[in-house]
Design a protein around this motif. Structure first.
Motif, mmCIF file in Angstrom:
data_model
loop_
_atom_site.group_PDB
_atom_site.id
_atom_site.type_symbol
_atom_site.label_atom_id
_atom_site.label_comp_id
_atom_site.label_asym_id
_atom_site.label_seq_id
_atom_site.Cartn_x
_atom_site.Cartn_y
_atom_site.Cartn_z
ATOM 1 N N MET A 45 13.266 14.194 -9.020
ATOM 2 C CA MET A 45 13.852 15.604 -9.616
ATOM 3 C C MET A 45 13.478 16.420 -9.223
ATOM 4 S SD MET A 45 12.859 14.331 -13.894
ATOM 5 C CE MET A 45 13.914 15.389 -14.535
ATOM 6 N N ARG A 46 14.441 17.685 -9.221
ATOM 7 C CA ARG A 46 14.403 18.848 -8.452
ATOM 8 C C ARG A 46 13.644 20.011 -9.669
ATOM 9 N NH1 ARG A 46 16.781 19.016 -3.647
ATOM 10 N NH2 ARG A 46 17.339 21.029 -3.861
ATOM 11 N N VAL A 47 12.505 20.504 -9.294
ATOM 12 C CA VAL A 47 11.861 21.515 -10.139
ATOM 13 C C VAL A 47 11.800 23.032 -9.428
ATOM 14 C CG1 VAL A 47 9.599 21.967 -11.122
ATOM 15 C CG2 VAL A 47 10.447 19.580 -11.199
ATOM 16 N N TRP A 48 12.121 23.872 -10.030
ATOM 17 C CA TRP A 48 12.060 25.165 -9.567
ATOM 18 C C TRP A 48 11.256 26.290 -10.081
ATOM 19 C CZ3 TRP A 48 16.347 29.228 -10.821
ATOM 20 C CH2 TRP A 48 16.012 30.569 -10.124
ATOM 21 N N THR A 108 -1.299 27.852 -7.143
ATOM 22 C CA THR A 108 -2.171 26.748 -7.755
ATOM 23 C C THR A 108 -1.020 25.592 -8.278
ATOM 24 O OG1 THR A 108 -3.594 28.477 -7.939
ATOM 25 C CG2 THR A 108 -3.923 26.439 -9.207
ATOM 26 N N ALA A 109 -0.144 26.026 -8.852
ATOM 27 C CA ALA A 109 0.415 25.022 -9.769
ATOM 28 C C ALA A 109 1.317 24.081 -8.890
ATOM 29 C CB ALA A 109 1.494 25.859 -10.599
ATOM 30 N N LEU A 110 1.972 24.749 -7.766
ATOM 31 C CA LEU A 110 2.511 23.713 -6.982
ATOM 32 C C LEU A 110 1.701 22.853 -6.137
ATOM 33 C CD1 LEU A 110 5.039 26.237 -4.996
ATOM 34 C CD2 LEU A 110 5.378 24.560 -6.583
ATOM 35 N N SER A 111 0.419 23.050 -5.595
ATOM 36 C CA SER A 111 -0.776 22.392 -5.118
ATOM 37 C C SER A 111 -1.105 21.408 -6.051
ATOM 38 C CB SER A 111 -2.050 23.258 -4.870
ATOM 39 O OG SER A 111 -2.952 22.587 -4.095
ATOM 40 N N LEU A 112 -1.534 21.636 -7.452
ATOM 41 C CA LEU A 112 -1.960 20.665 -8.243
ATOM 42 C C LEU A 112 -0.630 19.563 -8.520
ATOM 43 C CD1 LEU A 112 -3.766 23.086 -10.799
ATOM 44 C CD2 LEU A 112 -4.790 21.256 -9.580
ATOM 45 N N ALA A 165 5.791 24.633 -1.287
ATOM 46 C CA ALA A 165 7.120 24.018 -1.906
ATOM 47 C C ALA A 165 7.852 22.959 -0.817
ATOM 48 C CB ALA A 165 7.896 25.207 -2.290
ATOM 49 N N ASP A 166 8.568 22.379 -1.283
ATOM 50 C CA ASP A 166 9.318 21.388 -0.389
ATOM 51 C C ASP A 166 10.602 22.184 0.223
ATOM 52 O OD1 ASP A 166 8.205 18.485 -0.771
ATOM 53 O OD2 ASP A 166 8.726 18.958 -2.787
ATOM 54 N N ALA A 167 11.029 22.974 -0.658
ATOM 55 C CA ALA A 167 11.947 24.114 -0.063
ATOM 56 C C ALA A 167 11.731 25.406 -0.576
ATOM 57 C CB ALA A 167 13.372 23.562 -0.472
ATOM 58 N N ARG A 210 7.792 11.892 -6.781
ATOM 59 C CA ARG A 210 8.972 11.968 -7.715
ATOM 60 C C ARG A 210 9.594 13.246 -7.925
ATOM 61 N NH1 ARG A 210 8.598 11.266 -14.121
ATOM 62 N NH2 ARG A 210 11.051 11.435 -14.622
ATOM 63 N N PHE A 211 8.725 14.203 -7.730
ATOM 64 C CA PHE A 211 9.405 15.552 -7.864
ATOM 65 C C PHE A 211 9.427 16.428 -6.521
ATOM 66 C CE2 PHE A 211 7.361 14.558 -11.740
ATOM 67 C CZ PHE A 211 8.225 14.827 -12.840
ATOM 68 N N HIS A 212 10.669 17.098 -6.574
ATOM 69 C CA HIS A 212 11.081 18.031 -5.277
ATOM 70 C C HIS A 212 10.861 19.265 -5.701
ATOM 71 C CE1 HIS A 212 12.960 18.613 -1.427
ATOM 72 N NE2 HIS A 212 13.508 20.006 -1.942
ATOM 73 N N LEU A 213 9.771 19.985 -5.121
ATOM 74 C CA LEU A 213 9.571 21.334 -5.491
ATOM 75 C C LEU A 213 10.344 22.453 -4.777
ATOM 76 C CD1 LEU A 213 5.643 20.671 -5.770
ATOM 77 C CD2 LEU A 213 7.406 20.402 -7.849
ATOM 78 N N LEU A 214 10.830 23.381 -5.604
ATOM 79 C CA LEU A 214 11.471 24.432 -5.171
ATOM 80 C C LEU A 214 10.750 25.909 -5.533
ATOM 81 C CD1 LEU A 214 15.125 23.792 -6.107
ATOM 82 C CD2 LEU A 214 14.043 22.750 -3.934
#
Length: 339
Positions: free
Chosen positions: A1-4, A14-18, A45-47, A27-31
């Motif tokens: 799933m893609r999360v932006w 901090t949130a992205l790191s956690l 972030a992944d992108a 599972r989660f692709h972080l934008l």
């Protein structure tokens, strides 16, 4: 799933790191997007995508919708323009993007206006400090005359503010020069303040309040449309370098759950309390992650992960780790190279 995560406060990093720490299956692709290409969140972030500047709120909503379509965003965690974006929820639903809003547009507008929020909030377990609203010198004097009769110390702060900007204790003894020389933070001379107000005419909405001199508490939370899913209470220390204590006070948790239910709080948010008269008193709801959310997560629950996983799969049945009550936590700075 893609999360932006769009542009937000420093807690986005901090949130992205956690989330990345907890997402062992990937599972989660972080934008992440931000006008500054050197944003700290860009490294995790992944992108990373640049955000435009100078847009009106309506234009920014359109840009966000286009971004969600182009990037096939499944979950959008709004930071910038979160209030107006909450009002466009149906438009994002229509393109298949779930928006993890903290509250409705109307509730967010109320929360950001502390004068209205204080007036309308009924919280017996942790009532707000007594206050008066003023927008000119005459109204300040009327408010001061009423409150000073009942409270030994008073303070002022803007009705609309973040980070505590504009907060000051009214010092009745010292001049501004003496306060400056003493290095007393968040204090202003009452006499100088009065002189300044007299020269300003009408000004932005301000609050005069009883000063609460007790311990301060910060509660980092995850909510599910008004139900408190997880909460970690941090008791702040008045001593520099002493860290903070995890203190799961039953009255503060009760007050937080009541606020969540009243305002339909959802996703990641923070509530601030301070003791006064021997009990907790509500300071504010921050409809976003706090800067100290990383310290809260040291106590057990990974709050950003719980919020994203709950949004993706539903909060019912979500496993929330027990809070390690009583531990002391702190943040430590780490130097890194920016790309």
């Amino acid at each position: 799933m893609r999360v932006w995560f769009n542009r937000g406060f420093s807690s986005v990093h901090t949130a992205l790191s956690l989330i990345r720490q907890a997402d062992s299956s990937g599972r989660f692709h972080l934008l992440h997007s931000h006008p500054n290409p050197h944003s700290a969140g860009a490294r995790l972030a992944d992108a990373f995508h640049p955000e435009p500047t100078g847009l009106t709120p309506a234009q920014y909503i359109d840009w966000c919708l286009d971004f969600c379509r182009a990037q096939q965003v499944d979950i959008f965690v709004p930071g910038r323009e979160a209030t107006v974006l909450a009002g466009a929820q149906a438009r994002f639903d229509a393109i298949g993007t779930r928006m993890l809003n903290v509250a409705s547009e109307a509730a967010l507008q109320l929360i950001h206006d502390k004068a209205r929020f204080y007036a309308e909030t009924d919280l017996p377990v942790a009532p707000v400090a007594e206050f008066r609203h003023f927008e000119n010198a005459a109204a300040f004097e009327e408010a001061h005359d009423a409150l000073r009769r009942r409270h030994a110390r008073l303070c002022v702060k803007p009705a609309h503010s973040i980070y505590g900007l504009g907060f000051a204790v009214l010092d009745e003894e010292r001049s501004s020069a003496e306060i400056l020389m003493a290095g007393a933070e968040y204090h202003v001379s009452l006499a100088d303040f009065r002189r300044g107000l007299a020269n300003m005419g009408n000004f932005r909405s301000m609050l005069l309040m009883e000063y609460l001199d007790g311990r301060e508490y910060s509660v980092d939370c995850v909510g599910d449309a008004g139900r408190l899913v997880a909460a970690v209470v941090r008791r702040k220390s008045g001593t520099a370098g002493a860290g903070q204590r995890i203190d799961q006070r039953a009255d503060i948790l009760e007050a937080t759950a009541s606020l969540a239910a009243t305002y339909g709080l959802n996703g990641l948010f923070n509530v601030q309390f301070r003791e006064g008269g021997g009990r907790p008193r509500l300071l504010e709801i921050n409809p976003r992650m706090s800067g100290g959310i990383g310290m809260a997560c040291v106590a057990g629950p990974n709050l950003p992960w719980l919020a994203i996983k709950g949004c993706a799969d539903g909060f019912e049945g979500l496993a929330v780790p027990a809070v390690r009550n009583g531990i002391r936590v702190a943040e430590m700075a780490q130097a890194v190279e920016l790309a």
